[in-house]
Design a protein around this motif. Structure first.
Motif, PDB file in Angstrom:
ATOM      1  N   GLY A   5      -7.701  35.882 -17.688  1.00  0.00           N
ATOM      2  CA  GLY A   5      -6.623  35.262 -16.922  1.00  0.00           C
ATOM      3  C   GLY A   5      -5.733  36.282 -16.265  1.00  0.00           C
ATOM      4  N   PRO A   6      -4.641  35.809 -15.666  1.00  0.00           N
ATOM      5  CA  PRO A   6      -4.279  34.395 -15.523  1.00  0.00           C
ATOM      6  C   PRO A   6      -5.009  33.742 -14.346  1.00  0.00           C
ATOM      7  CG  PRO A   6      -2.583  35.803 -14.579  1.00  0.00           C
ATOM      8  CD  PRO A   6      -3.605  36.733 -15.174  1.00  0.00           C
ATOM      9  N   ALA A   7      -5.432  32.514 -14.557  1.00  0.00           N
ATOM     10  CA  ALA A   7      -6.118  31.713 -13.536  1.00  0.00           C
ATOM     11  C   ALA A   7      -7.346  32.428 -12.981  1.00  0.00           C
ATOM     12  CB  ALA A   7      -5.164  31.363 -12.400  1.00  0.00           C
ATOM     13  N   GLY A   8      -8.084  33.119 -13.858  1.00  0.00           N
ATOM     14  CA  GLY A   8      -9.313  33.787 -13.446  1.00  0.00           C
ATOM     15  C   GLY A   8      -9.110  35.065 -12.682  1.00  0.00           C
ATOM     16  N   ALA A   9      -7.905  35.644 -12.672  1.00  0.00           N
ATOM     17  CA  ALA A   9      -7.630  36.847 -11.893  1.00  0.00           C
ATOM     18  C   ALA A   9      -8.356  38.066 -12.425  1.00  0.00           C
ATOM     19  CB  ALA A   9      -6.128  37.124 -11.858  1.00  0.00           C
ATOM     20  N   THR A  10      -8.724  38.071 -13.710  1.00  0.00           N
ATOM     21  CA  THR A  10      -9.458  39.194 -14.296  1.00  0.00           C
ATOM     22  C   THR A  10     -10.755  38.726 -14.944  1.00  0.00           C
ATOM     23  OG1 THR A  10      -8.220  38.973 -16.381  1.00  0.00           O
ATOM     24  CG2 THR A  10      -7.344  40.486 -14.724  1.00  0.00           C
ATOM     25  N   ASN A  11     -11.250  37.587 -14.507  1.00  0.00           N
ATOM     26  CA  ASN A  11     -12.460  37.010 -15.102  1.00  0.00           C
ATOM     27  C   ASN A  11     -13.698  37.638 -14.458  1.00  0.00           C
ATOM     28  OD1 ASN A  11     -14.009  35.407 -16.747  1.00  0.00           O
ATOM     29  ND2 ASN A  11     -13.810  33.572 -15.494  1.00  0.00           N
ATOM     30  N   ILE A  12     -14.049  38.845 -14.879  1.00  0.00           N
ATOM     31  CA  ILE A  12     -15.206  39.526 -14.317  1.00  0.00           C
ATOM     32  C   ILE A  12     -16.484  38.830 -14.776  1.00  0.00           C
ATOM     33  CG2 ILE A  12     -13.977  41.717 -14.182  1.00  0.00           C
ATOM     34  CD1 ILE A  12     -15.452  42.623 -16.674  1.00  0.00           C
ATOM     35  N   LEU A  13     -17.611  39.187 -14.174  1.00  0.00           N
ATOM     36  CA  LEU A  13     -18.860  38.455 -14.385  1.00  0.00           C
ATOM     37  C   LEU A  13     -19.308  38.458 -15.838  1.00  0.00           C
ATOM     38  CD1 LEU A  13     -20.864  39.537 -11.212  1.00  0.00           C
ATOM     39  CD2 LEU A  13     -19.946  37.274 -11.716  1.00  0.00           C
ATOM     40  N   GLY A  58     -18.381  49.352 -15.709  1.00  0.00           N
ATOM     41  CA  GLY A  58     -17.535  48.261 -15.225  1.00  0.00           C
ATOM     42  C   GLY A  58     -18.208  46.911 -15.300  1.00  0.00           C
ATOM     43  N   PHE A  59     -19.524  46.877 -15.091  1.00  0.00           N
ATOM     44  CA  PHE A  59     -20.250  45.610 -15.128  1.00  0.00           C
ATOM     45  C   PHE A  59     -20.438  45.080 -16.549  1.00  0.00           C
ATOM     46  CE2 PHE A  59     -22.648  46.041 -10.843  1.00  0.00           C
ATOM     47  CZ  PHE A  59     -21.554  45.482 -10.200  1.00  0.00           C
ATOM     48  N   ARG A 119     -15.887  38.447  -6.670  1.00  0.00           N
ATOM     49  CA  ARG A 119     -14.868  39.237  -5.962  1.00  0.00           C
ATOM     50  C   ARG A 119     -14.034  40.056  -6.943  1.00  0.00           C
ATOM     51  NH1 ARG A 119     -14.556  34.325  -2.821  1.00  0.00           N
ATOM     52  NH2 ARG A 119     -12.874  33.591  -4.187  1.00  0.00           N
ATOM     53  N   VAL A 120     -13.642  39.434  -8.047  1.00  0.00           N
ATOM     54  CA  VAL A 120     -12.843  40.135  -9.052  1.00  0.00           C
ATOM     55  C   VAL A 120     -13.626  41.310  -9.631  1.00  0.00           C
ATOM     56  CG1 VAL A 120     -11.838  39.909 -11.358  1.00  0.00           C
ATOM     57  CG2 VAL A 120     -11.407  38.156  -9.638  1.00  0.00           C
ATOM     58  N   THR A 121     -14.914  41.113  -9.883  1.00  0.00           N
ATOM     59  CA  THR A 121     -15.741  42.182 -10.441  1.00  0.00           C
ATOM     60  C   THR A 121     -15.857  43.349  -9.480  1.00  0.00           C
ATOM     61  OG1 THR A 121     -17.023  40.528 -11.672  1.00  0.00           O
ATOM     62  CG2 THR A 121     -17.996  42.715 -11.421  1.00  0.00           C
ATOM     63  N   ILE A 122     -16.017  43.065  -8.191  1.00  0.00           N
ATOM     64  CA  ILE A 122     -16.128  44.133  -7.192  1.00  0.00           C
ATOM     65  C   ILE A 122     -14.837  44.945  -7.132  1.00  0.00           C
ATOM     66  CG2 ILE A 122     -16.377  44.618  -4.736  1.00  0.00           C
ATOM     67  CD1 ILE A 122     -18.255  42.200  -4.557  1.00  0.00           C
ATOM     68  N   VAL A 123     -13.697  44.267  -7.057  1.00  0.00           N
ATOM     69  CA  VAL A 123     -12.412  44.966  -6.991  1.00  0.00           C
ATOM     70  C   VAL A 123     -12.180  45.775  -8.258  1.00  0.00           C
ATOM     71  CG1 VAL A 123      -9.914  44.650  -6.890  1.00  0.00           C
ATOM     72  CG2 VAL A 123     -11.409  43.276  -5.425  1.00  0.00           C
ATOM     73  N   PHE A 124     -12.417  45.159  -9.400  1.00  0.00           N
ATOM     74  CA  PHE A 124     -12.190  45.826 -10.680  1.00  0.00           C
ATOM     75  C   PHE A 124     -13.079  47.056 -10.836  1.00  0.00           C
ATOM     76  CE2 PHE A 124     -13.804  46.225 -15.061  1.00  0.00           C
ATOM     77  CZ  PHE A 124     -12.641  46.610 -15.706  1.00  0.00           C
ATOM     78  N   THR A 125     -14.373  46.926 -10.525  1.00  0.00           N
ATOM     79  CA  THR A 125     -15.310  48.023 -10.721  1.00  0.00           C
ATOM     80  C   THR A 125     -15.033  49.175  -9.771  1.00  0.00           C
ATOM     81  OG1 THR A 125     -16.980  46.383 -11.369  1.00  0.00           O
ATOM     82  CG2 THR A 125     -17.754  48.606 -10.902  1.00  0.00           C
ATOM     83  N   LEU A 126     -14.768  48.868  -8.501  1.00  0.00           N
ATOM     84  CA  LEU A 126     -14.465  49.928  -7.543  1.00  0.00           C
ATOM     85  C   LEU A 126     -13.177  50.659  -7.922  1.00  0.00           C
ATOM     86  CD1 LEU A 126     -15.326  48.225  -4.124  1.00  0.00           C
ATOM     87  CD2 LEU A 126     -16.574  50.073  -5.248  1.00  0.00           C
ATOM     88  N   ALA A 127     -12.151  49.907  -8.309  1.00  0.00           N
ATOM     89  CA  ALA A 127     -10.865  50.527  -8.640  1.00  0.00           C
ATOM     90  C   ALA A 127     -10.989  51.438  -9.855  1.00  0.00           C
ATOM     91  CB  ALA A 127      -9.812  49.445  -8.880  1.00  0.00           C
ATOM     92  N   GLN A 128     -11.615  50.946 -10.925  1.00  0.00           N
ATOM     93  CA  GLN A 128     -11.730  51.793 -12.113  1.00  0.00           C
ATOM     94  C   GLN A 128     -12.647  52.975 -11.875  1.00  0.00           C
ATOM     95  OE1 GLN A 128     -14.234  52.394 -14.568  1.00  0.00           O
ATOM     96  NE2 GLN A 128     -15.869  51.294 -13.497  1.00  0.00           N
TER      97      GLN A 128
END
Length: 303
Positions: A248-256, A233-234, A80-89
């Motif tokens: 972090g924090p707590a895996g909030a930016t822990n992309i694949l 992004g990947f 989920r974090v990877t999808i949000v991060f990649t789409l946003a950037q």
């Protein structure tokens, strides 16, 4: 009369044997062999194995590593974090690069300086860029963080997952804007001036000409950049994540791609890390194929 296929007096480059071409190709082939094919085969093999951190005991476990990942909440969170991060950037990078490319023609003086400033981040290593953004937005010593707090906004990417996500998205976008800018600027310069002049004669302003003429003609370029931004992004944002938030924090930016590193090199779960790398490559291939099948058909390659 048709011109001869090979005009006299013109020299043709050719090799009399295969030794010289093979010798010229050898360095690139060795790089592909040792840094792509061998690691890919080892990762594929390791995805079906369970071993201790030192490799003393190895067991063939079939698809147990993949099954464990699909049942892992931390792995699903990383997806989920990877999808949000990649789409946003991806969106932010293309939008800002498009604005900068559009503004290039509006810069009358110092256009070369303007282009140099826009392209400067491309010369900075991702790790250095990450350290720079981590310092500027550090809640304790960062000048930008102090400015944000002076406006009355709470800011702490070390404790707040949303702040951390915003920070890495902007850092990754800033590092990749120049790459998108180069292609968008080249695409704008390739648009026939007669089309823009005709629209200007009809009363269309610069912004209207950009969105109604330039943007549709930039379809192939935007499609290419969208695909490359997903790949970026990947795979290519590892150094930024590592330097800014460590996932972090707590895996909030822990992309694949960072989770592959954490589980393999920190937690020493080699089988799970190998399975994650295989899935990451599979996700990237599927996404690329979907883009080419369902998005490319909407792209107009004619002028």
């Amino acid at each position: 009369m048709a011109a001869p296929l090979h005009e006299p007096g013109l020299k043709q480059s050719h090799f009399k044997g295969v030794r010289l071409p093979a010798l010229l190709l050898l360095p690139q082939l060795l790089i592909l062999l040792f840094f792509f094919f061998i690691p890919a085969v080892r990762a594929l093999m390791g995805a079906f194995l369970l071993s201790d951190p030192f490799g003393a005991t190895v067991h063939f476990v079939w698809f147990d590593n993949f099954i464990a990942l699909f049942h892992s909440e931390s792995y699903r969170n990383s997806v989920r974090v990877t999808i949000v991060f990649t789409l946003a950037q991806n969106v932010i990078t293309i939008l800002i690069a498009g604005v900068l490319a559009f503004a290039t023609d509006r810069v009358v003086r110092g256009q070369s300086v303007y282009k140099g400033v826009v392209l400067l981040p491309y010369a900075i290593a991702p790790a250095i860029a990450g350290v720079l953004w981590a310092f500027l937005f550090n809640p304790a010593v960062g000048p930008v963080a102090f400015f944000i707090k002076s406006l009355g906004f709470a800011w702490d990417p070390n404790l707040n997952g949303s702040d951390a996500m915003l920070l890495v998205v902007f850092a990754a976008s800033w590092k990749h804007i120049c790459y998108n800018y180069i292609f968008l600027l080249a695409g704008l310069l390739a648009i026939p001036g007669s089309l823009l002049e005709a629209a200007a004669v009809d009363g269309a302003g610069p912004i209207k000409r950009f969105f109604q003429i330039s943007v549709p003609l930039l379809g192939p370029t935007i499609f290419f950049l969208t695909t490359m931004n997903f790949v970026y992004g990947f795979f290519e944002t590892f150094a930024i994540i590592d330097a800014v938030t460590h996932g972090g924090p707590a895996g909030a930016t822990n992309i694949l791609v960072y989770k592959v590193y954490q589980d393999g090199f920190i937690n020493l779960d080699l089988g799970s890390s190998a399975a994650q790398s295989v899935l990451l490559m599979t996700f990237a291939l599927i996404l690329t194929l979907v883009q080419f099948k369902h998005v490319e058909r909407r792209v107009n390659y004619t002028i």
